[in-house]
Design a protein around this motif. Structure first.
Motif, PDB file in Angstrom:
ATOM      1  N   GLN A 111      48.719  19.408  35.185  1.00 45.07           N
ATOM      2  CA  GLN A 111      47.516  18.830  35.753  1.00 45.07           C
ATOM      3  C   GLN A 111      47.824  17.391  36.173  1.00 45.07           C
ATOM      4  N   LEU A 112      47.510  17.046  37.423  1.00 43.14           N
ATOM      5  CA  LEU A 112      47.846  15.738  37.973  1.00 43.14           C
ATOM      6  C   LEU A 112      46.602  14.883  38.172  1.00 43.14           C
ATOM      7  N   GLN A 113      46.790  13.586  37.976  1.00 43.55           N
ATOM      8  CA  GLN A 113      45.780  12.594  38.330  1.00 43.55           C
ATOM      9  C   GLN A 113      46.241  11.923  39.617  1.00 43.55           C
ATOM     10  N   LEU A 114      45.522  12.138  40.704  1.00 36.45           N
ATOM     11  CA  LEU A 114      45.921  11.597  41.995  1.00 36.45           C
ATOM     12  C   LEU A 114      45.686  10.093  42.038  1.00 36.45           C
ATOM     13  N   LEU A 115      46.716   9.356  42.470  1.00 37.01           N
ATOM     14  CA  LEU A 115      46.590   7.909  42.653  1.00 37.01           C
ATOM     15  C   LEU A 115      46.282   7.581  44.104  1.00 37.01           C
ATOM     16  N   ASP A 116      46.923   8.279  45.007  1.00 36.29           N
ATOM     17  CA  ASP A 116      46.599   8.214  46.429  1.00 36.29           C
ATOM     18  C   ASP A 116      47.092   9.503  47.059  1.00 36.29           C
ATOM     19  N   ALA A 117      46.467   9.921  48.112  1.00 38.91           N
ATOM     20  CA  ALA A 117      46.809  11.192  48.751  1.00 38.91           C
ATOM     21  C   ALA A 117      46.720  11.054  50.259  1.00 38.91           C
ATOM     22  N   ASN A 118      47.640  11.708  50.960  1.00 39.43           N
ATOM     23  CA  ASN A 118      47.621  11.735  52.411  1.00 39.43           C
ATOM     24  C   ASN A 118      46.875  12.981  52.885  1.00 39.43           C
ATOM     25  N   SER A 119      46.241  12.886  54.012  1.00 38.75           N
ATOM     26  CA  SER A 119      45.539  14.038  54.563  1.00 38.75           C
ATOM     27  C   SER A 119      46.537  15.056  55.097  1.00 38.75           C
ATOM     28  N   THR A 120      46.199  16.327  54.997  1.00 39.35           N
ATOM     29  CA  THR A 120      47.071  17.392  55.490  1.00 39.35           C
ATOM     30  C   THR A 120      46.249  18.617  55.833  1.00 39.35           C
ATOM     31  N   PHE A 121      46.654  19.306  56.895  1.00 37.55           N
ATOM     32  CA  PHE A 121      46.010  20.549  57.293  1.00 37.55           C
ATOM     33  C   PHE A 121      46.704  21.758  56.661  1.00 37.55           C
ATOM     34  N   THR A 122      47.840  21.542  56.019  1.00 32.28           N
ATOM     35  CA  THR A 122      48.631  22.636  55.466  1.00 32.28           C
ATOM     36  C   THR A 122      47.902  23.326  54.313  1.00 32.28           C
ATOM     37  N   GLN A 123      47.978  24.659  54.296  1.00 34.75           N
ATOM     38  CA  GLN A 123      47.478  25.426  53.156  1.00 34.75           C
ATOM     39  C   GLN A 123      48.498  25.290  52.030  1.00 34.75           C
ATOM     40  N   LEU A 124      48.148  24.590  50.974  1.00 34.18           N
ATOM     41  CA  LEU A 124      49.141  24.162  49.987  1.00 34.18           C
ATOM     42  C   LEU A 124      49.363  25.133  48.838  1.00 34.18           C
ATOM     43  N   LYS A 125      48.438  26.020  48.542  1.00 33.94           N
ATOM     44  CA  LYS A 125      48.580  26.873  47.371  1.00 33.94           C
ATOM     45  C   LYS A 125      49.846  27.712  47.457  1.00 33.94           C
ATOM     46  N   HIS A 126      50.657  27.637  46.390  1.00 36.50           N
ATOM     47  CA  HIS A 126      51.933  28.348  46.246  1.00 36.50           C
ATOM     48  C   HIS A 126      52.993  27.849  47.226  1.00 36.50           C
ATOM     49  N   GLN A 127      52.758  26.690  47.843  1.00 34.81           N
ATOM     50  CA  GLN A 127      53.775  26.097  48.708  1.00 34.81           C
ATOM     51  C   GLN A 127      54.791  25.337  47.857  1.00 34.81           C
ATOM     52  N   PRO A 128      56.086  25.377  48.215  1.00 39.01           N
ATOM     53  CA  PRO A 128      57.095  24.634  47.451  1.00 39.01           C
ATOM     54  C   PRO A 128      56.988  23.134  47.682  1.00 39.01           C
ATOM     55  N   VAL A 129      57.119  22.372  46.610  1.00 37.01           N
ATOM     56  CA  VAL A 129      57.089  20.911  46.689  1.00 37.01           C
ATOM     57  C   VAL A 129      58.230  20.354  45.849  1.00 37.01           C
ATOM     58  N   ILE A 130      58.577  19.104  46.124  1.00 35.19           N
ATOM     59  CA  ILE A 130      59.559  18.391  45.308  1.00 35.19           C
ATOM     60  C   ILE A 130      58.890  17.125  44.798  1.00 35.19           C
ATOM     61  N   GLY A 157      37.728  18.655  53.349  1.00 31.83           N
ATOM     62  CA  GLY A 157      38.235  18.543  54.708  1.00 31.83           C
ATOM     63  C   GLY A 157      39.754  18.641  54.674  1.00 31.83           C
ATOM     64  N   VAL A 158      40.420  17.550  55.056  1.00 28.68           N
ATOM     65  CA  VAL A 158      41.884  17.527  55.023  1.00 28.68           C
ATOM     66  C   VAL A 158      42.408  16.609  53.915  1.00 28.68           C
ATOM     67  N   VAL A 159      41.505  16.084  53.093  1.00 26.98           N
ATOM     68  CA  VAL A 159      41.889  15.142  52.032  1.00 26.98           C
ATOM     69  C   VAL A 159      42.016  15.882  50.700  1.00 26.98           C
ATOM     70  N   ILE A 160      43.139  15.706  50.023  1.00 25.03           N
ATOM     71  CA  ILE A 160      43.379  16.354  48.739  1.00 25.03           C
ATOM     72  C   ILE A 160      42.582  15.631  47.663  1.00 25.03           C
ATOM     73  N   LYS A 161      41.795  16.386  46.901  1.00 28.11           N
ATOM     74  CA  LYS A 161      40.992  15.822  45.829  1.00 28.11           C
ATOM     75  C   LYS A 161      41.529  16.196  44.449  1.00 28.11           C
ATOM     76  N   GLU A 162      42.063  17.394  44.287  1.00 28.63           N
ATOM     77  CA  GLU A 162      42.627  17.828  43.016  1.00 28.63           C
ATOM     78  C   GLU A 162      43.905  18.607  43.300  1.00 28.63           C
ATOM     79  N   LEU A 163      44.873  18.471  42.384  1.00 27.66           N
ATOM     80  CA  LEU A 163      46.160  19.144  42.573  1.00 27.66           C
ATOM     81  C   LEU A 163      46.789  19.432  41.222  1.00 27.66           C
ATOM     82  N   SER A 164      47.273  20.642  41.064  1.00 27.15           N
ATOM     83  CA  SER A 164      48.044  20.999  39.874  1.00 27.15           C
ATOM     84  C   SER A 164      49.263  21.794  40.310  1.00 27.15           C
ATOM     85  N   LEU A 165      50.327  21.701  39.520  1.00 20.82           N
ATOM     86  CA  LEU A 165      51.593  22.330  39.846  1.00 20.82           C
ATOM     87  C   LEU A 165      52.010  23.301  38.753  1.00 20.82           C
ATOM     88  N   LEU A 166      52.793  24.304  39.137  1.00 21.64           N
ATOM     89  CA  LEU A 166      53.434  25.138  38.133  1.00 21.64           C
ATOM     90  C   LEU A 166      54.547  24.338  37.476  1.00 21.64           C
TER      91      LEU A 166
END
Length: 327
Positions: A111-130, A157-166
């Motif tokens: 579970q992540l606490q966002l400090l700042d986030a960039n807008s994105t149109f990409t569908q992020l669920k199950h997308q690989p990240v580093i 919209g295009v702004v990420i509000k919550e994010l969690s990773l495997l």
């Protein structure tokens, strides 16, 4: 079921009346399913192959390195380590999504606490990240990154509000830099003029907001730029003697850059125009402001106006130019 059998018998009687051959609806249904089910299974396996491989690898890692994984995860949570989360595809680091802290690790998720986030149109669920961190050591091994998949995301919209990773398969040390940086040993070898990104459409009609100078000794306490290094993906520079009236310089702000580079082979300057995003801001000597800038788009002048073409990771012409200089 009774209704279905009645309809099936009725269809058979109709077919026999008109001289057709015998048709067993149940047999036809079973043949259809024998083809459709394997195709559906293959599609699901292909569609979720990254998730399946990740879960399998994580399960094996838990059996072999459970203690080490738990220690590293406790370190990330207890120290409030900041992660830089970027898209990751084909071994290439993509666009930065956000900076975040790991709040907790439970149930195979971070579970992540966002400090700042960039807008994105990409569908992020199950997308690989580093995810990059400041390097730290555990059991004599350096760690500064891990790759994983997005478990959950909520956007407005295009702004990420919550994010969690495997949770990742393993934590490791990765050389972050994709491009070798060329240090600017002589001031003036790389000249830069900078305008606020708000002037992207008409910047050439105005004087630069900031620029390098040919003879710094003559400028005393006046504001100027000094370039420290440059690569195909961006540059690192300092604003010497910063004063009021400068364009926005917070991380995420954009600048229009006219960059000229001296070529020892041709003994001429080659220049290009780029849109750069401020990725980091830090303090330099004597109160100077340091900026790490990533190139986001390359400008092309067409019929008296500039059009911007997005670049992914680097400006190809600049990469070729820098490679020729190194030879």
């Amino acid at each position: 079921m009774v209704r279905f059998l009645a309809q099936s018998n009725y269809l058979r009687e109709v077919q026999r009346t008109f001289g057709g051959g015998h048709l067993d609806v149940m047999e036809l249904l079973s043949r259809t399913l024998s083809v459709a089910v394997p195709m559906a299974v293959v599609y699901v396996l292909w569609r979720y192959r990254l998730l399946i491989l990740h879960v399998a690898g994580r399960w094996a890692s838990r059996l072999l390195r459970r203690r080490k994984r738990r220690a590293v995860e406790n370190y990330l949570v207890s120290r409030g380590v900041v992660l830089e989360v970027c898209l990751y595809s084909g071994g290439v680091v993509g666009r930065k999504l956000c900076n975040a802290r790991v709040v907790s690790v439970a149930g195979g998720k971070m579970q992540l606490q966002l400090l700042d986030a960039n807008s994105t149109f990409t569908q992020l669920k199950h997308q690989p990240v580093i995810c990059f961190t400041r390097p730290f050591a555990y059991s004599g091994k350096r760690i500064n990154a891990f790759t994983t998949l997005v478990a959950h995301v909520e956007k407005r919209g295009v702004v990420i509000k919550e994010l969690s990773l495997l949770t990742p398969v393993r934590y490791r040390f990765i050389l972050r830099r994709r491009h070798s940086r060329q240090r600017v040993a002589r001031e003036g070898a790389v000249r830069v003029k900078a305008w606020s990104g708000r002037k992207a459409r008409t910047f050439w009609m105005f004087r630069p907001d900031l620029q390098t100078v040919n003879n710094p000794a003559r400028y005393d306490a006046r504001t100027r730029l000094a370039v420290e290094n440059i690569s195909a993906g961006g540059l690192r520079l300092y604003i010497v003697n910063p004063k009021g009236g400068m364009p926005p310089l917070d991380p995420g702000s954009q600048l229009v850059l006219r960059v000229s580079i001296w070529s020892p082979k041709t003994r001429k300057y080659s220049f290009f125009t780029a849109m750069g995003a401020v990725r980091s801001r830090f303090s330099g000597r004597g109160g100077a402001i340091g900026l790490g800038i990533q190139f986001m788009a390359e400008g092309e002048k067409v019929k008296g106006r500039y059009t911007w073409h997005s670049v992914h990771g680097e400006i190809p012409a600049l990469a070729q130019f820098l490679a020729e200089i190194e030879e």
